[in-house]
Design a protein around this motif. Structure first.
Motif, PDB file in Angstrom:
ATOM      1  N   TYR A 112     -13.365  97.523  25.504  1.00 54.48           N
ATOM      2  CA  TYR A 112     -12.339  97.764  26.512  1.00 54.48           C
ATOM      3  C   TYR A 112     -12.121  96.653  27.542  1.00 54.48           C
ATOM      4  N   LEU A 113     -12.971  95.635  27.585  1.00 52.87           N
ATOM      5  CA  LEU A 113     -12.809  94.637  28.647  1.00 52.87           C
ATOM      6  C   LEU A 113     -11.431  93.994  28.617  1.00 52.87           C
ATOM      7  N   LEU A 114     -11.020  93.476  27.469  1.00 52.47           N
ATOM      8  CA  LEU A 114      -9.716  92.814  27.398  1.00 52.47           C
ATOM      9  C   LEU A 114      -8.569  93.798  27.571  1.00 52.47           C
ATOM     10  N   GLU A 115      -8.733  95.012  27.050  1.00 50.12           N
ATOM     11  CA  GLU A 115      -7.708  96.053  27.251  1.00 50.12           C
ATOM     12  C   GLU A 115      -7.498  96.301  28.738  1.00 50.12           C
ATOM     13  N   LEU A 116      -8.587  96.342  29.488  1.00 51.11           N
ATOM     14  CA  LEU A 116      -8.491  96.637  30.920  1.00 51.11           C
ATOM     15  C   LEU A 116      -7.961  95.444  31.709  1.00 51.11           C
ATOM     16  N   VAL A 117      -8.332  94.237  31.304  1.00 47.69           N
ATOM     17  CA  VAL A 117      -7.755  93.046  31.946  1.00 47.69           C
ATOM     18  C   VAL A 117      -6.239  93.088  31.810  1.00 47.69           C
ATOM     19  N   ARG A 118      -5.761  93.381  30.618  1.00 45.14           N
ATOM     20  CA  ARG A 118      -4.313  93.454  30.391  1.00 45.14           C
ATOM     21  C   ARG A 118      -3.686  94.602  31.165  1.00 45.14           C
ATOM     22  N   TYR A 119      -4.301  95.779  31.093  1.00 43.79           N
ATOM     23  CA  TYR A 119      -3.755  96.947  31.796  1.00 43.79           C
ATOM     24  C   TYR A 119      -3.631  96.685  33.301  1.00 43.79           C
ATOM     25  N   ILE A 120      -4.679  96.133  33.886  1.00 40.41           N
ATOM     26  CA  ILE A 120      -4.686  95.897  35.332  1.00 40.41           C
ATOM     27  C   ILE A 120      -3.681  94.824  35.723  1.00 40.41           C
ATOM     28  N   HIS A 121      -3.631  93.738  34.968  1.00 39.52           N
ATOM     29  CA  HIS A 121      -2.743  92.631  35.334  1.00 39.52           C
ATOM     30  C   HIS A 121      -1.270  92.913  35.062  1.00 39.52           C
ATOM     31  N   LEU A 122      -0.972  93.929  34.250  1.00 41.37           N
ATOM     32  CA  LEU A 122       0.427  94.323  34.060  1.00 41.37           C
ATOM     33  C   LEU A 122       0.877  95.364  35.076  1.00 41.37           C
ATOM     34  N   ASN A 123      -0.037  95.825  35.924  1.00 39.34           N
ATOM     35  CA  ASN A 123       0.299  96.849  36.912  1.00 39.34           C
ATOM     36  C   ASN A 123       1.466  96.490  37.818  1.00 39.34           C
ATOM     37  N   PRO A 124       1.514  95.285  38.383  1.00 38.56           N
ATOM     38  CA  PRO A 124       2.653  94.936  39.250  1.00 38.56           C
ATOM     39  C   PRO A 124       3.992  95.043  38.535  1.00 38.56           C
ATOM     40  N   LEU A 125       4.032  94.702  37.241  1.00 45.05           N
ATOM     41  CA  LEU A 125       5.269  94.798  36.475  1.00 45.05           C
ATOM     42  C   LEU A 125       5.642  96.263  36.262  1.00 45.05           C
ATOM     43  N   ARG A 126       4.665  97.103  35.882  1.00 47.40           N
ATOM     44  CA  ARG A 126       4.947  98.519  35.667  1.00 47.40           C
ATOM     45  C   ARG A 126       5.350  99.210  36.965  1.00 47.40           C
ATOM     46  N   ALA A 127       4.807  98.744  38.090  1.00 47.09           N
ATOM     47  CA  ALA A 127       5.108  99.370  39.381  1.00 47.09           C
ATOM     48  C   ALA A 127       6.438  98.893  39.966  1.00 47.09           C
ATOM     49  N   GLY A 128       7.085  97.924  39.316  1.00 47.64           N
ATOM     50  CA  GLY A 128       8.375  97.439  39.799  1.00 47.64           C
ATOM     51  C   GLY A 128       8.281  96.447  40.947  1.00 47.64           C
ATOM     52  N   LEU A 129       7.087  95.875  41.174  1.00 45.53           N
ATOM     53  CA  LEU A 129       6.935  94.892  42.244  1.00 45.53           C
ATOM     54  C   LEU A 129       7.570  93.561  41.856  1.00 45.53           C
ATOM     55  N   ILE A 130       7.716  93.334  40.568  1.00 47.98           N
ATOM     56  CA  ILE A 130       8.421  92.158  40.050  1.00 47.98           C
ATOM     57  C   ILE A 130       9.386  92.647  38.972  1.00 47.98           C
ATOM     58  N   GLU A 131      10.372  91.843  38.668  1.00 46.58           N
ATOM     59  CA  GLU A 131      11.418  92.281  37.739  1.00 46.58           C
ATOM     60  C   GLU A 131      11.132  91.932  36.288  1.00 46.58           C
ATOM     61  N   SER A 132      10.331  90.893  36.050  1.00 47.40           N
ATOM     62  CA  SER A 132      10.083  90.483  34.663  1.00 47.40           C
ATOM     63  C   SER A 132       8.677  89.930  34.516  1.00 47.40           C
ATOM     64  N   TYR A 133       8.228  89.843  33.267  1.00 45.66           N
ATOM     65  CA  TYR A 133       6.894  89.300  32.988  1.00 45.66           C
ATOM     66  C   TYR A 133       6.783  87.856  33.468  1.00 45.66           C
ATOM     67  N   ASP A 134       7.860  87.085  33.367  1.00 45.79           N
ATOM     68  CA  ASP A 134       7.830  85.675  33.763  1.00 45.79           C
ATOM     69  C   ASP A 134       7.446  85.495  35.229  1.00 45.79           C
ATOM     70  N   GLU A 135       7.725  86.509  36.065  1.00 49.82           N
ATOM     71  CA  GLU A 135       7.394  86.422  37.485  1.00 49.82           C
ATOM     72  C   GLU A 135       5.928  86.749  37.765  1.00 49.82           C
ATOM     73  N   LEU A 136       5.240  87.317  36.778  1.00 51.51           N
ATOM     74  CA  LEU A 136       3.880  87.795  36.997  1.00 51.51           C
ATOM     75  C   LEU A 136       2.907  86.662  37.317  1.00 51.51           C
ATOM     76  N   SER A 137       3.089  85.507  36.686  1.00 49.99           N
ATOM     77  CA  SER A 137       2.154  84.398  36.901  1.00 49.99           C
ATOM     78  C   SER A 137       2.208  83.846  38.314  1.00 49.99           C
ATOM     79  N   SER A 138       3.327  84.078  39.025  1.00 46.09           N
ATOM     80  CA  SER A 138       3.448  83.592  40.401  1.00 46.09           C
ATOM     81  C   SER A 138       3.265  84.713  41.422  1.00 46.09           C
ATOM     82  N   PHE A 139       2.975  85.929  40.940  1.00 50.16           N
ATOM     83  CA  PHE A 139       2.729  87.048  41.857  1.00 50.16           C
ATOM     84  C   PHE A 139       1.357  86.839  42.499  1.00 50.16           C
ATOM     85  N   ALA A 140       1.326  86.760  43.825  1.00 49.95           N
ATOM     86  CA  ALA A 140       0.125  86.326  44.539  1.00 49.95           C
ATOM     87  C   ALA A 140      -0.986  87.363  44.608  1.00 49.95           C
ATOM     88  N   PHE A 141      -0.674  88.620  44.312  1.00 49.67           N
ATOM     89  CA  PHE A 141      -1.661  89.669  44.552  1.00 49.67           C
ATOM     90  C   PHE A 141      -2.110  90.349  43.256  1.00 49.67           C
TER      91      PHE A 141
END
Length: 336
Positions: A112-141
């Motif tokens: 589960y380690l990699l599954e959880l890394v992915r799940y956690i790091h996609l949270n801002p996208l699922r929560a609507g804090l950013i509009e696209s995956y491309d913005e995730l790498s520059s999301f500061a939090f």
């Protein structure tokens, strides 16, 4: 019914989630988020606790931590209490900030380690804090950009995650990104944060299929892993087989542990417990520290006194020993 105690052990992997009371915001602005991260970074560095993933969302946060020099409960108590006091003072409020106890799920690392890394790091996208995956790498939090090298956070262990994708960093980051993108279509993944056996097996359909086949597995809401892993964790925690104290009861004392480590590694017994820093001896001492904590239930303070090391050095040795034992598939126990 009394609530169950938390499960922890040196080297254990934890997915930690904390939410605001009544789902209220716990971060009002970036200043709050930065204060939280400063406090978190200080506590993780001080306790030698590895962090593999993290994300701050408006009314909750996620952390993926591995127990180090201090129990996760100790770190979380200081983190949540200190942050809440500061938050209330800054925003002129009073009362509780966080909802009940934080959730801490002990996870089966290999599965589960990699599954959880992915799940956690996609949270801002699922929560609507950013509009696209491309913005995730520059999301500061969120730790995603740190793994990609777009930002730097000293207390996040990116090397451990990247080595699971490839030996060379550039190739590892490419494969990590491919892995992340595949997770976008998977949605919220309730099986990673839900309850007990249902979560561990991947949902109700898997549970029903197993029951129809008359196959049953052990489940516990505090643990994410297969039935054997759940049983192993409960046993190690002393909640079923009291595994922590059985070796000592069977005569497997510290001196015998030293002898087994010496036999396994080829290091003389007297050198296993010596302060020598050469690589081979240091590895043997790390294995000794890991197994002394895990199998004999010794405290880090006791180990530090016996080996004439600082508690910080013992904590680091435990982590090295755990990884070495996994890599080499080594185990110890009372000889028949």
């Amino acid at each position: 019914m009394p609530r169950k105690s938390r499960i922890d052990a040196p080297g254990a992997l934890h997915h930690v989630i904390a939410r605001g009371i009544n789902r209220q915001q716990i971060f009002m602005d970036d200043a709050d988020r930065k204060r939280f991260l400063d406090r978190l970074g200080h506590l993780l560095s001080e306790s030698q606790t590895p962090c593999y993933a993290w994300a701050l969302v408006g009314n909750h946060f996620h952390l993926l931590l591995q127990s180090g020099g201090k129990p996760i409960s100790h770190i979380m108590r200081r983190l949540l209490t200190g942050y809440a006091v500061n938050f209330n003072r800054r925003h002129k409020r009073c009362g509780h900030l966080f909802q009940n106890r934080y959730k801490s799920i002990l996870c089966q690392e290999d599965s589960y380690l990699l599954e959880l890394v992915r799940y956690i790091h996609l949270n801002p996208l699922r929560a609507g804090l950013i509009e696209s995956y491309d913005e995730l790498s520059s999301f500061a939090f969120c730790g995603h950009g740190v793994i990609l090298g777009r930002s730097k956070v000293e207390w996040q262990d990116t090397d451990y995650v990247l080595k699971m994708f490839a030996a060379k960093r550039h190739a590892a980051r490419q494969r990590y990104e491919e892995y992340m993108k595949k997770g976008i279509s998977m949605g919220s993944r309730p099986e990673l944060v839900g309850g007990g056996l249902i979560r561990s097996l991947g949902g109700w359909s898997a549970v029903k299929a197993m029951r129809m086949a008359h196959a049953y597995q052990k489940g516990d809401e505090r643990i994410l892993g297969d039935g054997d892993f759940v049983q192993e964790v409960l046993s190690a925690a002393g909640e079923r087989l009291e595994k922590r104290f059985r070796p000592a009861a069977e005569g497997f004392a510290f001196s015998r542990l030293v002898a087994q480590v010496a036999e396994l590694t080829g290091v003389p017994v007297d050198q296993v417990v010596s302060p020598d820093r050469s690589r081979h001896i240091s590895q043997a001492r790390s294995l000794l520290c890991f197994w002394a904590i895990r199998e004999l239930g010794m405290s880090q303070t006791d180990l530090a006194l016996r080996l004439q090391l600082t508690q910080s050095a013992v904590s680091q040795a435990i982590q090295r020993g755990r990884r070495l034992a996994l890599e080499m598939n080594w185990s110890i126990g009372p000889k028949k």
